[in-house]
Structure formats: C-alpha cells, structure tokens
Design an enzyme around this catalytic site. Structure first.
Site, mmCIF file in Angstrom:
data_model
loop_
_atom_site.group_PDB
_atom_site.id
_atom_site.type_symbol
_atom_site.label_atom_id
_atom_site.label_comp_id
_atom_site.label_asym_id
_atom_site.label_seq_id
_atom_site.Cartn_x
_atom_site.Cartn_y
_atom_site.Cartn_z
ATOM 1 N N CYS A 7 38.534 34.521 8.885
ATOM 2 C CA CYS A 7 37.730 35.709 8.583
ATOM 3 C C CYS A 7 37.643 35.841 7.063
ATOM 4 C CB CYS A 7 38.275 36.953 9.262
ATOM 5 S SG CYS A 7 39.916 37.458 8.726
ATOM 6 N N ARG A 13 40.932 40.503 11.309
ATOM 7 C CA ARG A 13 40.440 39.797 12.497
ATOM 8 C C ARG A 13 41.151 38.488 12.804
ATOM 9 N NH1 ARG A 13 34.394 39.863 10.465
ATOM 10 N NH2 ARG A 13 35.598 39.686 8.524
ATOM 11 N N ASP A 120 33.790 43.669 11.444
ATOM 12 C CA ASP A 120 34.928 43.843 10.557
ATOM 13 C C ASP A 120 35.480 45.264 10.709
ATOM 14 O OD1 ASP A 120 36.737 43.856 8.538
ATOM 15 O OD2 ASP A 120 35.437 42.817 7.121
HETATM 16 P P1 4NP Z 1 39.190 40.686 7.668
HETATM 17 O O1 4NP Z 1 38.869 42.162 7.094
HETATM 18 O O2 4NP Z 1 38.186 39.758 7.058
HETATM 19 O O3 4NP Z 1 39.012 40.835 9.141
HETATM 20 O O4 4NP Z 1 40.613 40.369 7.259
HETATM 21 C C1 4NP Z 1 38.735 42.435 5.739
HETATM 22 C C2 4NP Z 1 39.846 42.631 4.958
HETATM 23 C C3 4NP Z 1 39.713 42.938 3.614
HETATM 24 C C4 4NP Z 1 38.464 43.061 3.063
HETATM 25 C C5 4NP Z 1 37.344 42.850 3.828
HETATM 26 C C6 4NP Z 1 37.485 42.538 5.160
HETATM 27 N N1 4NP Z 1 38.320 43.415 1.706
HETATM 28 O O5 4NP Z 1 37.185 43.520 1.224
HETATM 29 O O6 4NP Z 1 39.339 43.605 1.022
#
Ligand code: 4NP
Length: 151
Positions: A7, A13, A120
């Site tokens: 991800c 995720r 997300d």
């Molecule tokens: P992930 O979610 O991709 O599912 O781990 C996110 C975690 C952090 C960020 C964006 C999405 N961020 O912009 O910090």
C-alpha cells in the site's frame, strides 16, 4: 510461495492484508508487506489497524513499516497492490517483464470490475478500518483458494 502486500504507507492496509493472509496459508508460505513511500519507515501499524486486527484475533502489532525495494520484485512470487496509484508506483519500479508480471491489483482476484481499490482508511474512522478488514479478508480467502486449487 512468497506474497508481498503493498500500500502507500505500509501502516494501514497492507499490514492488515499481511496479517490476514498469514492466517490462511500454511507456515511454509512467506507473506510480507511494504509501502511505496518511506514516510512511516520503522513505525508499527496504525493503532486503529492493530485494534481492528485484534478484534479478529490477529496480532499485527509487531510489524514495522518498510518501503518496497527493487529486490522485492525478484524475491516475491506475487505482489498485490491496494489501489491504482500504488500499482502504478510499483510497476514503475520493476526492471523487466518477468517482474512486471508478478504485480497486480489485490482486488482483481474478486473479479468485481467496479470495485478495484481497497479504500485508504487513514483519514477515516474505526468503521472504515473494519470495512477494509472485511474486503481484505474476502480477497485473501480467494487468493488462498486459488493457490490451493493450483497446487
Ligand atoms: P496505507 O495508509 O497506505 O494503507 O498504509 C496510509 C498511511 C499513511 C498515509 C497515507 C495512507 N500518509 O499520507 O501518511
């Protein structure tokens, strides 16, 4: 079989996908996860992801975020990406067609052409995390099923 879940931040995720997938495969299968950005490198999963997994008796609390590396495209057999942006980023890091063939959208396995992305939950609430868990659980179940059918 070596599976990598990918991800953006590797704190919401893909850590959930890693934790769920591990419960569905034999111990000799390797499941890991990574992010396309290194912003959260070294961090444990988001507290809400840890809690959601724990609600389903899965412990993801010891995982740590890491960015995807060029070696991953050699080391893993299957690389599942959570959304289109992550897929495009991952593909841009591949070095040949063999590596490219390993990379796909996680939800493709469910064959639903309308819902191709795992949303997300980072800016959402616990309900969003639970929805993501359910979606990931369905996808992981199908991936496991397909692997066993083929072996
Ligand atoms: P992930 O979610 O991709 O599912 O781990 C996110 C975690 C952090 C960020 C964006 C999405 N961020 O912009 O910090």
């Amino acid at each position: 079989m070596k599976i990598l879940m990918v991800c953006l931040g590797n704190i919401c995720r893909s850590p959930l996908a890693e934790g769920i997938m591990k419960t569905k495969l034999p111990e000799n299968c390797i499941v890991d996860s990574a992010g396309t950005i290194s912003m959260h490198e070294g961090e444990h999963p988001d507290k809400r992801a840890i809690k959601t997994a724990a609600n389903h008796t899965i412990d993801i609390s010891r995982q740590r975020s890491r960015p995807i590396t060029t070696a991953d495209f050699e080391n893993f057999d299957k690389i599942y990406c959570m959304d289109e942006g992550v897929l495009a980023d991952a593909i841009s890091k591949t070095e040949n067609e063999e590596q490219r063939q390993k990379v796909s959208l996680f939800l493709e396995v469910l064959g639903d052409h309308k819902n191709t992305e795992v949303p997300d939950p980072y800016w959402g609430d616990m309900k969003d995390f639970e929805n993501v868990f359910q979606l990931l659980d369905k996808g992981c179940e199908k991936i496991a099923e397909n692997l066993f059918l083929k072996s």
